[in-house]
Design an enzyme around this catalytic site. Structure first.
Site, short mmCIF file in Angstrom:
data_model
loop_
_atom_site.label_atom_id
_atom_site.label_comp_id
_atom_site.label_asym_id
_atom_site.label_seq_id
_atom_site.Cartn_x
_atom_site.Cartn_y
_atom_site.Cartn_z
N LEU A 147 27.07 23.99 -35.01
CA LEU A 147 26.40 24.88 -35.88
C LEU A 147 24.85 24.84 -36.65
O LEU A 147 24.81 23.04 -36.83
CB LEU A 147 27.08 25.06 -36.68
CG LEU A 147 26.83 26.10 -38.10
CD1 LEU A 147 26.35 27.35 -38.58
CD2 LEU A 147 28.05 25.56 -39.34
N LEU A 179 37.63 22.07 -43.95
CA LEU A 179 38.78 22.22 -44.27
C LEU A 179 39.54 23.45 -43.32
O LEU A 179 41.33 23.85 -43.15
CB LEU A 179 39.13 23.10 -45.36
CG LEU A 179 39.73 22.35 -46.71
CD1 LEU A 179 38.33 21.97 -46.99
CD2 LEU A 179 40.26 23.46 -47.85
N TYR A 204 49.70 21.21 -34.61
CA TYR A 204 49.14 21.05 -36.18
C TYR A 204 49.07 19.86 -36.00
O TYR A 204 47.88 18.75 -36.84
CB TYR A 204 50.01 21.70 -36.92
CG TYR A 204 49.26 21.76 -38.15
CD1 TYR A 204 47.90 22.51 -38.70
CD2 TYR A 204 49.77 20.91 -39.27
CE1 TYR A 204 47.77 22.07 -40.44
CE2 TYR A 204 49.58 21.29 -40.89
CZ TYR A 204 48.45 22.03 -41.25
OH TYR A 204 48.18 21.35 -42.73
N PHE A 237 42.71 29.76 -48.25
CA PHE A 237 43.70 29.82 -50.07
C PHE A 237 43.34 28.56 -50.71
O PHE A 237 42.31 28.68 -51.81
CB PHE A 237 45.37 29.37 -49.52
CG PHE A 237 45.98 28.81 -50.88
CD1 PHE A 237 45.38 29.09 -51.85
CD2 PHE A 237 46.79 27.93 -50.38
CE1 PHE A 237 46.07 28.31 -53.01
CE2 PHE A 237 46.96 26.72 -51.21
CZ PHE A 237 46.81 27.34 -53.02
N THR A 253 41.90 32.73 -39.84
CA THR A 253 43.43 33.01 -41.23
C THR A 253 43.54 33.34 -42.41
O THR A 253 43.86 33.36 -43.88
CB THR A 253 44.86 31.83 -40.92
OG1 THR A 253 43.64 30.38 -41.38
CG2 THR A 253 44.86 31.45 -39.66
N SER A 268 41.35 25.19 -40.02
CA SER A 268 41.86 24.64 -39.58
C SER A 268 43.36 26.12 -39.71
O SER A 268 43.36 26.01 -41.13
CB SER A 268 42.48 23.71 -40.21
OG SER A 268 44.33 23.16 -39.51
#
Ligand code: NAD
Length: 324
Positions: free
Chosen positions: A58, A70, A142, A8, A32, A72
């Site tokens: 990576l 970001l 979290y 998002f 997600t 997670s």
């Protein structure tokens, strides 16, 4: 580089960075997030999407000057479904992102969260508050992952291994949130549009501060552009009760949904409101989009999405049903 760039918030960041003329490398494993969140960017010059889990090494060829980290799970439904993955993304994923930033000489901005304050005993929450977190409760996967991530970022910063910043993001909402992600705003909107009961936890007297995505993205990029290490709270200091948010959404959606009380989840915070003095004074940042305006834009977007995804039978689109 935006890790979690197909989520998002990440997708809005990628969009804004491209608009500013920046080359963007979006890294996401879609656990997600959704490929369609960035589908409209795929053919834009300067945009590259890599499907990758940030907890794995990576190798990136070429220069990277900024890592916006970001990656997670962020919604309670997601991190309760993915507890170990969430802990790994916050710990190992953050270390990998920091190592990459250090190797490239890049600045790293961590998307941390107001959840590091837990169920706060200090109100509103300034950055100097250390929080009140249950370290073994269900939400701890979290909260503690983000606290570990902050500790790691701070350690790399202290050791001079890389230039870093920590943003503590408070409840942000807007277009591209998944209707089923369990977060308050998309859930209430979905329920209001379907004329289903709007499910408010407890008595609905608990407070939240909700910030429109455009404001949060501007805050993150202003922080990225600064030399501030933070942590810096980014959120809207207008405090609303959950019931007030439900009523506002119902009215803006023109819905007749009743408001129904349901059980509150374990360790549900009672009060949430950022003290944004640091963001105001050090970054010149504050949110501009009011709750009614941001909610109206989000409802409009959700309405269009519901119409687009409604099942087609006999060439005629049926009205959307959230149960489908
Ligand atoms: P989101 O779930 O939409 O986005 C997270 C993205 O990270 C997804 O695209 C997901 O697929 C990706 N991801 C997760 N684990 C990964 C991994 N191991 N490797 C690669 N990609 C991975 O959630 P969001 O609301 O956009 O949140 C983005 C970030 O902002 C998160 O770190 C979250 O903690 C933080 N944040 C968000 C809010 C909010 O209100 N939206 C508030 C506080 C903090």
């Amino acid at each position: 580089m935006v890790t979690g760039g197909a989520g998002f918030l990440g997708s809005h960041l990628c969009e804004r960075l491209l608009w500013l003329g920046t080359n963007v490398l979006c890294v996401d494993n879609f656990v997600t997030g959704l490929p369609q969140n960035v589908a409209h960017l795929r053919h834009r010059r300067g945009f590259r999407l890599i499907e990758h889990d940030v907890t794995k090494p990576l190798g990136i060829r070429g220069p990277v000057d900024l890592v916006l980290h970001l990656a997670s799970a962020a919604s309670p439904l997601d991190y309760l479904r993915l507890p170990v993955e969430t802990l790994r993304a916050g710990s190992q994923g953050t270390m990998r992102a920091l190592d990459l930033a250090a190797a490239k000489g890049a600045r790293l901005v961590l998307a941390s969260t107001s959840e590091v304050y837990g169920d706060p005993l200090v109100h509103p929450q300034p950055e100097s508050y250390w929080g009140n977190v249950n370290p073994i409760g269900p939400r701890s996967v979290y909260d503690e992952a983000k606290r570990f991530a902050e500790a790691t970022v701070a350690a790399y910063h202290r050791a001079g291994r890389c230039d870093t910043a920590i943003a503590r993001i408070f409840n942000t909402y807007g277009p591209r949130m998944r209707p089923d992600d369990g977060r308050m705003v998309p859930t209430f909107i979905q329920q209001a549009l379907a004329t289903e009961p709007i499910t408010v936890t407890g008595r609905g007297e608990q407070t939240r501060s909700i910030c429109y995505v455009e404001d949060t993205v501007r805050g993150l990029l202003t922080l990225a552009d600064s030399t501030l290490a933070g942590p810096v709270n980014l959120g809207n200091p207008q405090e609303l009760t959950v019931r007030e948010i439900a009523e506002e959404i119902r009215e803006l959606a023109g819905s007749d949904s009743p408001i129904r009380a349901v059980d509150a989840p374990t360790d549900d915070p009672q009060r949430r409101c950022p003290d944004i003095t640091v963001a105001r004074s050090r970054l010149g940042w504050r949110p501009y989009v009011s709750a009614p305006e941001g909610l109206r834009r989000t409802i409009d977007w959700c309405t269009v999405r519901a119409e687009r995804t409604a099942p087609v039978r006999g060439g005629v689109r049926e009205p959307h049903s959230p149960a489908s």
